[in-house]
Write a protein that holds these residues in place. Structure first.
Motif: not given
Length: 318
Positions: A131, A135, A263
């Motif tokens: 994660w 980011l 993402t």
């Protein structure tokens, strides 16, 4: 070949579905090489995906000249170019699949096991590490939105750029990113490792974005803009390398690459809307920082995240 908006939307949807070829290529290349050359292999995959921005317009111009020579009507020119590009993609996919099968056939079972052991991380990795990497990918993706889409608004309003200046800037920026991934990134990784190189890339993105939004005199503005593109090339490829290193096995690695790509895709959807609102709001403010709010926000985020790769190195140390 589309005759209306609906056809264009369907074509773009299909193109978006097959954008998953990037994480597939990244996962495949990490299975075919050992850990010591994996960063270089991933940098070449990233550079190849960026190369189209530089080479694409030139190839299209060559096709236009060829089709004009054979007497193709202007109404069929654009569909013919898209069809030719699609044919090239299918040809490369077929050749690549055949080469991969030959490579796999030549690879012994012992070599395959050694490659998998050397590249993957420990059996149990903290789940939040992926994660954190996502980011970082989101931040780099946002910086690219600001470097292209929002920069059209910023440069035309505050720098007086016309279409020729914008095209030149984008072409040079894309070329700098590709050259960084091909030549600078491998040397940085060999000397400092992927974690420190990723921190350096994020730091460069943060300084470049923030600086070019505030300093608008040439040539310093252009230097800061290009430094941002260099940093994004380093950080983006380092993030892929860290994903490979912190994945326990081939299946997890492929899934993590896919999540990183998702993402980036989500960032390309949301960041233009968010950046446009922030740009519009900041343009209403007087002073040197007019129009700089989205650049300063993303730049600050990149600076705050710059120590993170070094922290990940400590967390995943065996």
């Amino acid at each position: 070949m589309a005759r209306g908006t609906a056809g264009v939307i369907v074509a773009r949807f299909l193109a978006g579905c097959f954008a998953a070829s990037v994480p597939v290529a990244q996962a495949a290349v990490t299975e075919l090489v050992s850990a010591d050359v994996a960063p270089v292999a991933l940098s070449r995959v990233s550079a190849a995906s960026q190369m189209g921005i530089v080479v694409g317009p030139a190839v299209s111009a060559m096709f236009i000249a060829l089709f004009n020579r054979v007497g193709l009507p202007n109404s069929l020119m654009v569909p013919a170019i898209f069809a030719a590009c699609g044919f090239i993609a299918l040809t490369l996919a077929t050749v690549g699949q055949r080469g991969q099968r030959q490579k796999q056939a030549q690879k012994t079972e012992k070599e395959a096991k050694e490659a998998k052991k050397s590249l993957g991380g420990p059996e149990t990795q903290p789940k939040f590490v992926q994660w954190l990497l996502r980011l970082m990918a989101l931040t780099v993706g946002w910086s690219l939105t600001l470097s292209v889409l929002v920069y059209c608004l910023f440069s035309s309003r505050f720098l007086g750029y016309d279409q020729v200046a914008l095209s030149s800037t984008f072409s040079i920026g894309a070329a700098v990113t590709v050259l960084t991934q091909l030549f600078l990134f491998p040397r940085l990784v060999r000397r400092f490792g992927p974690h420190a190189s990723c921190s350096l890339g994020l730091l460069t993105v943060g300084c470049g974005l923030s600086g070019c939004s505030l300093i608008r005199q040439q040539p310093m503005h252009q230097v800061l803009y290009l430094s941002n593109r260099i940093g994004s090339g380093i950080a983006d490829t380092c993030t892929a390398t860290l994903v490979a290193e912190t994945s326990s096995n081939d299946e997890e690695r492929a899934n993590n690459f896919a999540m990183i790509q998702s993402t980036r895709a989500a960032t390309r959807i949301v960041s233009p809307l968010l950046s446009g609102k922030m740009f519009q709001f900041s343009c209403a403010q007087a002073g040197r920082a007019a129009g700089a709010l989205p650049y300063l926000t993303c730049g600050l985020l990149a600076l705050l995240l710059s120590p993170l790769p070094l922290g990940i190195k400590q967390m995943t140390a065996k």
